[in-house]
Enzyme design. Sequence first.
Site, short mmCIF file in Angstrom:
data_model
loop_
_atom_site.label_atom_id
_atom_site.label_comp_id
_atom_site.label_asym_id
_atom_site.label_seq_id
_atom_site.Cartn_x
_atom_site.Cartn_y
_atom_site.Cartn_z
N HIS A 79 0.91 -0.93 0.07
CA HIS A 79 -0.07 -0.09 -0.04
C HIS A 79 1.00 1.15 -0.04
O HIS A 79 1.65 1.73 0.97
CB HIS A 79 -1.00 -0.20 1.21
CG HIS A 79 -1.75 1.21 1.53
ND1 HIS A 79 -3.01 1.24 1.26
CD2 HIS A 79 -1.11 2.57 1.83
CE1 HIS A 79 -3.40 2.52 1.65
NE2 HIS A 79 -2.46 3.09 1.95
N ASP A 136 -10.03 -3.38 -5.21
CA ASP A 136 -10.14 -2.72 -3.97
C ASP A 136 -11.32 -2.82 -3.15
O ASP A 136 -11.91 -1.56 -2.65
CB ASP A 136 -9.37 -1.29 -3.99
CG ASP A 136 -9.13 -0.67 -2.75
OD1 ASP A 136 -9.10 -1.72 -1.67
OD2 ASP A 136 -8.30 0.41 -2.67
O1 DOR Z 1 -10.18 3.71 0.23
C1 DOR Z 1 -9.49 2.78 0.76
N1 DOR Z 1 -10.35 1.71 1.74
N2 DOR Z 1 -7.95 2.44 0.90
C2 DOR Z 1 -7.63 1.60 1.58
O2 DOR Z 1 -6.44 1.41 1.32
C3 DOR Z 1 -8.21 0.86 2.54
C4 DOR Z 1 -9.76 0.62 2.18
C5 DOR Z 1 -10.62 0.19 3.68
O3 DOR Z 1 -10.06 -0.61 4.29
O4 DOR Z 1 -11.92 0.90 3.73
#
Ligand code: DOR
Length: 425
Positions: free
Chosen positions: A181, A307
């Site tokens: 990350h 994601d």
């Molecule tokens: O937008 C995001 N949400 N980026 C991340 O790196 C983590 C993720 C989350 O776990 O909600």
Amino acid sequence: MGILIKGGYLIDGKAKMGEAYDILIEGGKITSIGKDLSPGPDCENLIDATRKVVIPGLIDIHTHTREPGYEYKEDIRSVSAAAAAGGFTTICTMPNTRPVNDNRTVTEFIRSRAREAGIVTILPIGAITKGSQGVELAEIGELYDAGCMAISDDGRPVMNSEVMRRGMEYARGFDMLVISHCEDANLSSGGVMNEGIISTRLGLHGIPPAAEEVMVARDILLAEYTGCRLHLAHISTAGSVRIIREAKSRGIAVTAETAPHYFALTEEAVEGYDTNAKVNPPLRTSLDMAAVREGLRDGTIDLIATDHAPHALEEKELEFDQAPFGISGLETALSLTLGLVEDGIFSLEEAISRLTINPARVLGIDKGYLAVGVDADIAIIDLDDRWVVDPARFRSKGKNSPFAGWKVKGSVFMTLAGGRIVFSR
Ligand code: DOR
């Protein structure tokens, strides 16, 4: 018991077939691919796939499942159903649960819940550091023994370069993938969207592209030094694409992903303070979006990951500064990727490879293609179907999508995982 899929136009990330074929499934595996196959006496299901496209089940290397600990956002059953509805048959779960997946007990819990749900294949990703706090390494060997094939502190960076270096060295010993990350937490501190004219106008604290690029460069250097297999998560900037392209040209074992929101949206989606467009890394400029598309086209970015980051409605209904980062992505990823074919970025075959064989290769798993003898993980898609994204209809508990109301083309007609129908429209 068998299933016969009749007359679908086969597209396979590995060897493109591109013609109408039948596929026979027995015992959870593909047992025959050919023309005019006839259903055997054990055939319980005949699926008419004429005018549809049959592809390998999609593979997501980057899913936030939220269980254990945040089941109000999502749980393993609901994420499995969302995956199947999106055409995915394998998903890799990020470790930022509560507790964090930094030890055998959590990994085994996730695997047993996945078996209970019994919908898609779930591959847990372990943490690099204990509690993903970035200080002390997790028991990486134990995570490997428990079934993790990759480690990541996703959701947070490993800020200490020495800790990251040691994590990479351990991972290399087990041939585990390290998923980074990429975020310099000092540069991004307090930021909630891309830094630029729009953040200034909206009065929101910005995250500069360099917050990502500094860490992309660092981790490439560390991977080069340690010899570990490095995979860079959610690439969002033109600078990152340039750095990865250069590293690949030097033969470094680095791979990268982006997510649909980085090739389909820009920071303008944040205007109006839409918290559904709040994501980390943030949505960037049109120049970044173009570079991400070009990176996907030329292979600098190997694959598309969702994601998938589901959050509860009441959390996203907070002020922009307060709302959590994340987009619920499993059920829109395929259609948004097909949008790149419409836009002439690449062919249908290339689009499918970014969601099937390419993630399989990065993960080192024998999936992502159609052949006799492989698991019958299959999606049947309808390329001409037009539909309007309505998050209320998502199987995911996470309704947080900036694509609500978008008219998209191409939908999942049916998903089979391990030879069983796990989604049917
Ligand atoms: O937008 C995001 N949400 N980026 C991340 O790196 C983590 C993720 C989350 O776990 O909600």
